[in-house]
Design a protein around this motif. Structure first.
Motif, PDB file in Angstrom:
ATOM      1  N   ILE A 240       0.717  -1.209  -0.196  1.00  0.00           N
ATOM      2  CA  ILE A 240      -0.040   0.116  -0.035  1.00  0.00           C
ATOM      3  C   ILE A 240       0.968   1.319  -0.034  1.00  0.00           C
ATOM      4  N   VAL A 241       0.500   2.237  -1.007  1.00  0.00           N
ATOM      5  CA  VAL A 241       1.306   3.495  -1.024  1.00  0.00           C
ATOM      6  C   VAL A 241       0.332   4.470  -0.467  1.00  0.00           C
ATOM      7  N   LEU A 242       1.261   5.289   0.454  1.00  0.00           N
ATOM      8  CA  LEU A 242       0.692   6.337   1.194  1.00  0.00           C
ATOM      9  C   LEU A 242       1.234   7.660   0.596  1.00  0.00           C
ATOM     10  N   ARG A 243       0.401   8.624   0.309  1.00  0.00           N
ATOM     11  CA  ARG A 243       0.903   9.924  -0.258  1.00  0.00           C
ATOM     12  C   ARG A 243      -0.249  11.179   0.199  1.00  0.00           C
ATOM     13  N   THR A 244       0.212  12.488   0.045  1.00  0.00           N
ATOM     14  CA  THR A 244      -0.515  13.520   0.585  1.00  0.00           C
ATOM     15  C   THR A 244      -0.098  14.600  -0.066  1.00  0.00           C
ATOM     16  N   PHE A 245      -1.029  15.461   0.068  1.00  0.00           N
ATOM     17  CA  PHE A 245      -1.270  17.165  -0.581  1.00  0.00           C
ATOM     18  C   PHE A 245      -0.506  18.243   0.450  1.00  0.00           C
ATOM     19  N   SER A 246      -0.395  17.526   1.726  1.00  0.00           N
ATOM     20  CA  SER A 246       0.128  18.458   2.804  1.00  0.00           C
ATOM     21  C   SER A 246       1.634  19.269   2.493  1.00  0.00           C
ATOM     22  N   LYS A 247       2.304  18.496   1.947  1.00  0.00           N
ATOM     23  CA  LYS A 247       3.769  18.757   1.626  1.00  0.00           C
ATOM     24  C   LYS A 247       3.941  19.884   0.297  1.00  0.00           C
ATOM     25  N   ALA A 248       4.228  18.962  -0.823  1.00  0.00           N
ATOM     26  CA  ALA A 248       4.417  19.787  -1.939  1.00  0.00           C
ATOM     27  C   ALA A 248       3.523  20.596  -2.478  1.00  0.00           C
ATOM     28  N   HIS A 249       2.122  19.955  -2.419  1.00  0.00           N
ATOM     29  CA  HIS A 249       1.041  21.237  -2.650  1.00  0.00           C
ATOM     30  C   HIS A 249       0.650  22.238  -1.732  1.00  0.00           C
ATOM     31  N   GLY A 250       1.208  22.409  -0.667  1.00  0.00           N
ATOM     32  CA  GLY A 250       0.974  23.298   0.614  1.00  0.00           C
ATOM     33  C   GLY A 250      -0.408  23.251   0.938  1.00  0.00           C
ATOM     34  N   LEU A 251      -0.988  22.079   1.091  1.00  0.00           N
ATOM     35  CA  LEU A 251      -2.318  22.194   1.552  1.00  0.00           C
ATOM     36  C   LEU A 251      -2.578  21.463   3.331  1.00  0.00           C
ATOM     37  N   ALA A 252      -1.461  21.457   3.815  1.00  0.00           N
ATOM     38  CA  ALA A 252      -1.321  20.682   5.164  1.00  0.00           C
ATOM     39  C   ALA A 252      -2.746  21.260   5.807  1.00  0.00           C
ATOM     40  N   GLY A 253      -3.205  22.347   5.600  1.00  0.00           N
ATOM     41  CA  GLY A 253      -4.441  22.720   6.757  1.00  0.00           C
ATOM     42  C   GLY A 253      -5.611  21.935   6.316  1.00  0.00           C
ATOM     43  N   LEU A 254      -5.540  21.883   4.969  1.00  0.00           N
ATOM     44  CA  LEU A 254      -6.878  20.905   4.576  1.00  0.00           C
ATOM     45  C   LEU A 254      -7.097  19.638   4.676  1.00  0.00           C
ATOM     46  N   ARG A 255      -6.079  19.071   5.147  1.00  0.00           N
ATOM     47  CA  ARG A 255      -5.968  17.419   5.277  1.00  0.00           C
ATOM     48  C   ARG A 255      -6.597  16.680   4.295  1.00  0.00           C
ATOM     49  N   VAL A 256      -5.682  16.196   3.186  1.00  0.00           N
ATOM     50  CA  VAL A 256      -6.219  15.609   2.310  1.00  0.00           C
ATOM     51  C   VAL A 256      -4.909  14.496   1.807  1.00  0.00           C
ATOM     52  N   GLY A 257      -5.071  13.420   1.999  1.00  0.00           N
ATOM     53  CA  GLY A 257      -4.234  12.312   1.635  1.00  0.00           C
ATOM     54  C   GLY A 257      -4.774  11.255   0.792  1.00  0.00           C
ATOM     55  N   TYR A 258      -4.047  10.352   0.542  1.00  0.00           N
ATOM     56  CA  TYR A 258      -4.577   9.027  -0.152  1.00  0.00           C
ATOM     57  C   TYR A 258      -3.805   7.868   0.022  1.00  0.00           C
ATOM     58  N   SER A 259      -4.300   6.583  -0.235  1.00  0.00           N
ATOM     59  CA  SER A 259      -3.502   5.236  -0.106  1.00  0.00           C
ATOM     60  C   SER A 259      -3.729   4.717  -1.525  1.00  0.00           C
ATOM     61  N   VAL A 260      -3.020   4.167  -2.249  1.00  0.00           N
ATOM     62  CA  VAL A 260      -3.089   3.480  -3.520  1.00  0.00           C
ATOM     63  C   VAL A 260      -2.678   1.797  -3.394  1.00  0.00           C
ATOM     64  N   SER A 261      -3.438   0.887  -3.441  1.00  0.00           N
ATOM     65  CA  SER A 261      -3.132  -0.561  -3.424  1.00  0.00           C
ATOM     66  C   SER A 261      -4.158  -1.269  -4.380  1.00  0.00           C
ATOM     67  N   GLN A 262      -3.852  -2.525  -4.542  1.00  0.00           N
ATOM     68  CA  GLN A 262      -4.904  -3.369  -5.336  1.00  0.00           C
ATOM     69  C   GLN A 262      -6.064  -3.710  -4.873  1.00  0.00           C
ATOM     70  N   PRO A 263      -7.114  -3.990  -5.619  1.00  0.00           N
ATOM     71  CA  PRO A 263      -8.418  -4.443  -5.084  1.00  0.00           C
ATOM     72  C   PRO A 263      -8.493  -5.171  -3.978  1.00  0.00           C
ATOM     73  N   SER A 264      -7.774  -6.088  -3.800  1.00  0.00           N
ATOM     74  CA  SER A 264      -8.019  -7.159  -2.964  1.00  0.00           C
ATOM     75  C   SER A 264      -7.785  -6.321  -1.459  1.00  0.00           C
ATOM     76  N   LEU A 265      -6.972  -5.206  -1.484  1.00  0.00           N
ATOM     77  CA  LEU A 265      -6.957  -4.604  -0.182  1.00  0.00           C
ATOM     78  C   LEU A 265      -7.990  -3.407   0.006  1.00  0.00           C
ATOM     79  N   THR A 266      -8.229  -2.738  -1.304  1.00  0.00           N
ATOM     80  CA  THR A 266      -9.006  -1.412  -1.127  1.00  0.00           C
ATOM     81  C   THR A 266     -10.433  -1.866  -0.781  1.00  0.00           C
ATOM     82  N   GLU A 267     -10.589  -2.866  -1.112  1.00  0.00           N
ATOM     83  CA  GLU A 267     -12.216  -3.320  -0.890  1.00  0.00           C
ATOM     84  C   GLU A 267     -12.183  -3.344   0.707  1.00  0.00           C
ATOM     85  N   HIS A 268     -11.575  -3.713   1.378  1.00  0.00           N
ATOM     86  CA  HIS A 268     -11.321  -3.863   2.932  1.00  0.00           C
ATOM     87  C   HIS A 268     -11.092  -2.271   3.529  1.00  0.00           C
TER      88      HIS A 268
END
Length: 386
Positions: A240-268
């Motif tokens: 599972i990969v974790l990334r965020t918009f807090s750092k490079a995009h300068g949106l730390a105060g808006l709290r938006v991030g995401y994970s990327v993984s295959q369907p066998s993980l995302t379904e859970h």
């Protein structure tokens, strides 16, 4: 008939200090065993000096003008946001070259991590909780999040140069291990993991153990051999990969991030995902920022250039520092950690001190970075080596 406006005008009922108190109530026992998250402190005001906050790895630049305009234009906050964050996942899918169904959003990458831990690690047996293996020192929220999930954290010391000891981490995996956390670049020490060493590590990890590649600072990485989780997750069903918009995009105060993984993980993960964690404002801002990615990357490069100037300046002064690939540098000051942080405060700079281990300093405005280097030039207690 009472109207909504009438109800709004009714003042709240007064309560006594003791009303509703229940001294017999007890929080979960784990809370007393967990460290407290220590957010970066604001700088001390010093007469005649502009103050700078270099303690939270924040982007010193505000969001792009187009993003600020998108934020200002959002008027639907009286409605709940799209629980699937469809617009953002669609935009991310195009940007990353992955299926939108492989993306699960969260309140920053930390929110996305908490969803992962809630899904895959916890208290399955009173005497034998699940285990989560991670390097230490690393992101200070890890032990808190792991403990709150009901799991046991297995901390594997980083090497003297601030890198993950993947051999030791692989050896720490047991039948109770459910999740492994890899932070790259590692916060707070700075070095990355290479693709080859992560591939070798994955070959040692049982396929039922989830491996989280936390890439909150991925946009600042310049080493060509660095691991890229997006390239790896397609071939490994337990990544599972974790990334965020807090750092490079300068949106730390808006709290938006995401994970990327295959369907066998995302379904859970979708079951444990916090509903409405990403607001309309955050989603609109993130989508707009992605649509102006060239401008974002140009700003990131300015920070990378400043990072290079700071690292070269430190080494020119005789300081030993790890290879920095995030938007921060690490000073392994040991017992002088708190003293250095106090000296920085006298120069109207806030830095992040970690006990008696070292100081993390975020790359900030050019003036702030120059003042930091001047402080380091005056300071005599420098790391002996890495």
């Amino acid at each position: 008939m009472t109207s909504i406006d009438d109800l709004r005008a009714i003042p709240p009922a007064e309560t006594s200090e003791t009303e509703g108190s229940s001294p017999g109530l007890r929080p979960r026992g784990v809370l007393g065993k967990l460290p407290r998250y220590a957010a970066g402190k604001p700088p001390v005001m010093v007469d005649g000096l502009e103050s700078f906050k270099l303690s939270s790895n924040e982007n010193p630049l505000p969001p792009l003008p187009a993003v600020l305009a998108a934020i200002a234009s959002e008027t639907s906050i009286n409605r709940y946001p799209d629980p699937m964050t469809t617009a953002l996942r669609t935009e991310l899918a195009a940007y990353l070259g992955v299926p939108a169904t492989d993306i699960v959003t969260g309140a920053g990458s930390l929110g996305a991590l908490n969803q992962i831990l809630a899904t895959f690690a916890g208290q399955n047996d009173f005497d034998a909780p699940d285990e989560v293996v991670y390097a230490w020192r690393s992101f200070e929220a890890y032990p808190i999040s792991v403990g709150l999930a009901g799991a046991a954290g297995i901390q594997v010391p980083v090497r003297a140069d601030g890198t993950h000891d993947l051999e030791a981490m692989a050896a720490a995996i047991t039948d109770r291990t459910r999740v492994v956390l890899l932070c790259t670049p590692n916060n707070p020490t700075g070095p990355i993991l290479t693709r080859d060493e992560v591939v070798d590590f994955l070959a040692e990890v049982p396929s039922h153990v989830v491996v989280v590649i936390d890439e909150a600072y991925q946009e600042f990485v310049r080493r060509p051999d660095a691991v890229n989780g997006i390239e790896l997750y397609r071939d490994y069903g337990n990544v599972i990969v974790l990334r965020t918009f807090s750092k490079a995009h300068g949106l730390a105060g808006l709290r938006v991030g995401y994970s990327v993984s295959q369907p066998s993980l995302t379904e859970h993960l979708r079951v444990s995902a916090v509903p409405f964690a990403v607001s309309q404002i955050a989603e609109h801002a993130a989508v707009t920022s992605l649509r102006h990615i060239d401008e974002v990357e140009a700003r990131v490069q300015l920070i990378v250039d400043e990072r290079t100037r700071v690292v070269e300046g430190l080494r020119g002064l005789g300081w030993k520092v790890p290879k920095a690939e995030g938007n921060f540098v690490w000073l392994a000051l040991g017992d002088h950690t708190q003293d250095f942080a106090a000296r920085a405060g006298e120069h109207a700079l806030s830095v992040r001190a970690f006990g008696s281990e070292g100081v993390r300093v975020s790359i900030g405005e050019e003036t702030a970075n120059t003042r930091f280097l001047e402080l380091c030039g005056e300071y005599t207690h420098r790391p002996a080596g890495l």
